[in-house]
Design a protein around this motif. Sequence first.
Motif, PDB file in Angstrom:
ATOM      1  N   ARG A  82       0.851  -1.173   0.074  1.00 31.49           N
ATOM      2  CA  ARG A  82       0.088  -0.027   0.071  1.00 31.49           C
ATOM      3  C   ARG A  82       0.888   1.231   0.053  1.00 31.49           C
ATOM      4  NH1 ARG A  82      -2.275  -3.533   3.384  1.00 31.49           N
ATOM      5  NH2 ARG A  82      -1.435  -2.464   5.399  1.00 31.49           N
ATOM      6  N   MET A  83       2.139   1.235  -0.672  1.00 34.27           N
ATOM      7  CA  MET A  83       2.929   2.171  -0.770  1.00 34.27           C
ATOM      8  C   MET A  83       3.362   2.224  -2.230  1.00 34.27           C
ATOM      9  SD  MET A  83       4.981   2.881   2.746  1.00 34.27           S
ATOM     10  CE  MET A  83       5.576   4.553   2.139  1.00 34.27           C
ATOM     11  N   SER A  84       3.841   3.531  -2.632  1.00 30.90           N
ATOM     12  CA  SER A  84       4.440   3.701  -4.039  1.00 30.90           C
ATOM     13  C   SER A  84       5.808   3.132  -3.918  1.00 30.90           C
ATOM     14  CB  SER A  84       4.243   5.166  -4.690  1.00 30.90           C
ATOM     15  OG  SER A  84       2.863   5.579  -4.806  1.00 30.90           O
ATOM     16  N   ASN A  85       6.337   1.991  -4.426  1.00 28.64           N
ATOM     17  CA  ASN A  85       7.390   1.422  -4.436  1.00 28.64           C
ATOM     18  C   ASN A  85       8.356   1.685  -5.621  1.00 28.64           C
ATOM     19  OD1 ASN A  85       7.336  -0.147  -1.380  1.00 28.64           O
ATOM     20  ND2 ASN A  85       5.457  -0.668  -2.647  1.00 28.64           N
ATOM     21  N   TYR A  86       9.569   2.211  -5.406  1.00 28.80           N
ATOM     22  CA  TYR A  86      10.399   2.198  -6.550  1.00 28.80           C
ATOM     23  C   TYR A  86      11.905   1.561  -6.061  1.00 28.80           C
ATOM     24  CZ  TYR A  86       6.874   5.932  -7.558  1.00 28.80           C
ATOM     25  OH  TYR A  86       5.630   6.248  -7.839  1.00 28.80           O
ATOM     26  N   LEU A  87      12.367   0.951  -7.175  1.00 30.90           N
ATOM     27  CA  LEU A  87      13.811   0.118  -6.831  1.00 30.90           C
ATOM     28  C   LEU A  87      14.910   1.178  -7.593  1.00 30.90           C
ATOM     29  CD1 LEU A  87      15.403  -2.132  -5.607  1.00 30.90           C
ATOM     30  CD2 LEU A  87      14.788  -3.254  -7.955  1.00 30.90           C
ATOM     31  N   MET A  88      15.810   1.537  -6.710  1.00 31.04           N
ATOM     32  CA  MET A  88      16.922   1.906  -7.308  1.00 31.04           C
ATOM     33  C   MET A  88      17.915   1.171  -8.007  1.00 31.04           C
ATOM     34  SD  MET A  88      18.134   4.192  -3.763  1.00 31.04           S
ATOM     35  CE  MET A  88      19.573   4.975  -4.282  1.00 31.04           C
ATOM     36  N   LEU A  89      17.823   1.578  -9.306  1.00 30.14           N
ATOM     37  CA  LEU A  89      19.022   0.690 -10.289  1.00 30.14           C
ATOM     38  C   LEU A  89      20.150   1.573 -10.629  1.00 30.14           C
ATOM     39  CD1 LEU A  89      15.889  -0.495 -12.778  1.00 30.14           C
ATOM     40  CD2 LEU A  89      16.794  -1.616 -10.792  1.00 30.14           C
ATOM     41  N   TYR A  90      21.095   0.871 -10.550  1.00 28.52           N
ATOM     42  CA  TYR A  90      22.318   1.492 -11.382  1.00 28.52           C
ATOM     43  C   TYR A  90      23.295   0.336 -12.049  1.00 28.52           C
ATOM     44  CZ  TYR A  90      24.789  -0.002  -7.270  1.00 28.52           C
ATOM     45  OH  TYR A  90      25.452  -0.726  -6.279  1.00 28.52           O
ATOM     46  N   ASP A  91      24.276   0.604 -12.806  1.00 30.54           N
ATOM     47  CA  ASP A  91      24.794  -0.076 -13.546  1.00 30.54           C
ATOM     48  C   ASP A  91      26.435   0.768 -13.563  1.00 30.54           C
ATOM     49  OD1 ASP A  91      24.767   1.208 -16.067  1.00 30.54           O
ATOM     50  OD2 ASP A  91      23.286  -0.436 -16.548  1.00 30.54           O
ATOM     51  N   ASP A  92      27.069  -0.166 -14.612  1.00 26.99           N
ATOM     52  CA  ASP A  92      28.594   0.338 -14.929  1.00 26.99           C
ATOM     53  C   ASP A  92      28.512   1.650 -15.650  1.00 26.99           C
ATOM     54  OD1 ASP A  92      29.663  -1.466 -13.267  1.00 26.99           O
ATOM     55  OD2 ASP A  92      30.169  -2.882 -14.811  1.00 26.99           O
ATOM     56  N   MET A  93      27.381   1.660 -16.377  1.00 27.79           N
ATOM     57  CA  MET A  93      27.395   2.884 -17.264  1.00 27.79           C
ATOM     58  C   MET A  93      26.498   4.029 -16.716  1.00 27.79           C
ATOM     59  SD  MET A  93      28.822   1.475 -19.919  1.00 27.79           S
ATOM     60  CE  MET A  93      28.348   2.826 -21.089  1.00 27.79           C
ATOM     61  N   THR A  94      25.970   3.904 -15.341  1.00 28.90           N
ATOM     62  CA  THR A  94      25.368   4.918 -14.831  1.00 28.90           C
ATOM     63  C   THR A  94      26.437   5.835 -14.068  1.00 28.90           C
ATOM     64  OG1 THR A  94      23.777   3.423 -14.180  1.00 28.90           O
ATOM     65  CG2 THR A  94      23.394   5.539 -12.838  1.00 28.90           C
ATOM     66  N   PRO A  95      25.990   7.392 -14.473  1.00 22.09           N
ATOM     67  CA  PRO A  95      27.337   8.327 -14.005  1.00 22.09           C
ATOM     68  C   PRO A  95      27.082   8.326 -12.531  1.00 22.09           C
ATOM     69  CG  PRO A  95      25.429   9.268 -15.676  1.00 22.09           C
ATOM     70  CD  PRO A  95      25.313   7.714 -15.469  1.00 22.09           C
ATOM     71  N   PRO A  96      28.065   8.515 -11.718  1.00 15.41           N
ATOM     72  CA  PRO A  96      28.121   8.563 -10.323  1.00 15.41           C
ATOM     73  C   PRO A  96      27.023   9.403  -9.547  1.00 15.41           C
ATOM     74  CG  PRO A  96      30.268   9.159 -11.161  1.00 15.41           C
ATOM     75  CD  PRO A  96      29.335   9.114 -12.312  1.00 15.41           C
ATOM     76  N   GLN A  97      26.400   8.932  -8.345  1.00 18.64           N
ATOM     77  CA  GLN A  97      25.286   9.382  -7.791  1.00 18.64           C
ATOM     78  C   GLN A  97      24.100   9.598  -8.615  1.00 18.64           C
ATOM     79  OE1 GLN A  97      28.349  12.262  -5.471  1.00 18.64           O
ATOM     80  NE2 GLN A  97      26.104  12.577  -4.976  1.00 18.64           N
ATOM     81  N   GLN A  98      24.003   8.737  -9.730  1.00 17.97           N
ATOM     82  CA  GLN A  98      22.701   8.829 -10.605  1.00 17.97           C
ATOM     83  C   GLN A  98      22.022   7.490 -10.585  1.00 17.97           C
ATOM     84  OE1 GLN A  98      23.098  12.724 -11.524  1.00 17.97           O
ATOM     85  NE2 GLN A  98      21.215  11.444 -12.005  1.00 17.97           N
ATOM     86  N   TYR A  99      20.693   7.566 -10.443  1.00 21.29           N
ATOM     87  CA  TYR A  99      20.034   5.969 -10.330  1.00 21.29           C
ATOM     88  C   TYR A  99      18.865   6.437 -11.144  1.00 21.29           C
ATOM     89  CZ  TYR A  99      22.659   5.060  -6.201  1.00 21.29           C
ATOM     90  OH  TYR A  99      23.765   4.563  -5.339  1.00 21.29           O
TER      91      TYR A  99
END
Length: 269
Positions: A82-99
């Motif tokens: 019963r909450m809006s759920n969002y999963l943080m995603l990142y990989d080797d191509m993602t800029p630092p501190q960006q999700y």
Amino acid sequence: MFEVLVDSGAGKETVMERRDIYMYRESLELIARALRGDYYEAFHFGSQSEGTTTPGLQSDIDILYSSHRVNIMTDLGDWKARMSNYLMLYDDMTPPQQYLLQVFREDIQEPETSLCDDIFVRSDSGQVLFSADLWKQDIKYSLKYVGPATKKGPSVSWKHNWDVVHAFHVCKPLPEIHNWIDRCSGRPWPPDQLLEAARVAPCFLVPAGHPDSDYKREEWRLSPNLIERMLMFSFNMTQIKYYIVLKFINKSLFAKIVGDSITSFHCKT
């Protein structure tokens, strides 16, 4: 110069008065929203709340709203019903501190598969993502009844000289923060007590993508505002004045050459 800065509003009494006022405003906002039954918490950040400004710098008022109806997950075990759920995603191509934020359903612990909201988009791999840019557009549209809103970075504001950012709490420990704490441990500054407080301080995800990223419209930037405020509050008055002088040099000299490419955050860092 030290005396001139005191006369210009950068003396200890004025700095502490500014901090007290904005912390007081935070408390009033928290009480008011609790009485109204709102699900948002408000924080004042930036130069005004730090006391690192003078009238000549014409600093904006920075406020961040964080929704408690949104659950940011670092892994699937963080899912809440019963909450809006969002999963943080990142990989080797993602800029630092960006999700990127992958959308999960509220009723069962499974990823969302349909674009059931206008602020959702589909990635190249088929995941449904919460778009930071579309969310800012949605906020701007929702504010049309109070007047024209302006987008600037992560801010969507309808008030002159205000930066209003809508963000989400990240309450779980993050590797970026722990790596920084490990690097700082054992040094005279920051003190150990501050580092221990930083371990448990929540961070925020603000709607701002990296300009060179393929997903800059979808990306969210990690922002440790509370830790930054602790660091600024630990400065002595000589350091505070030094920082204000750097901002004056930037505003009066560098800005004429490079525009806004150098910010007060660069001076602070």
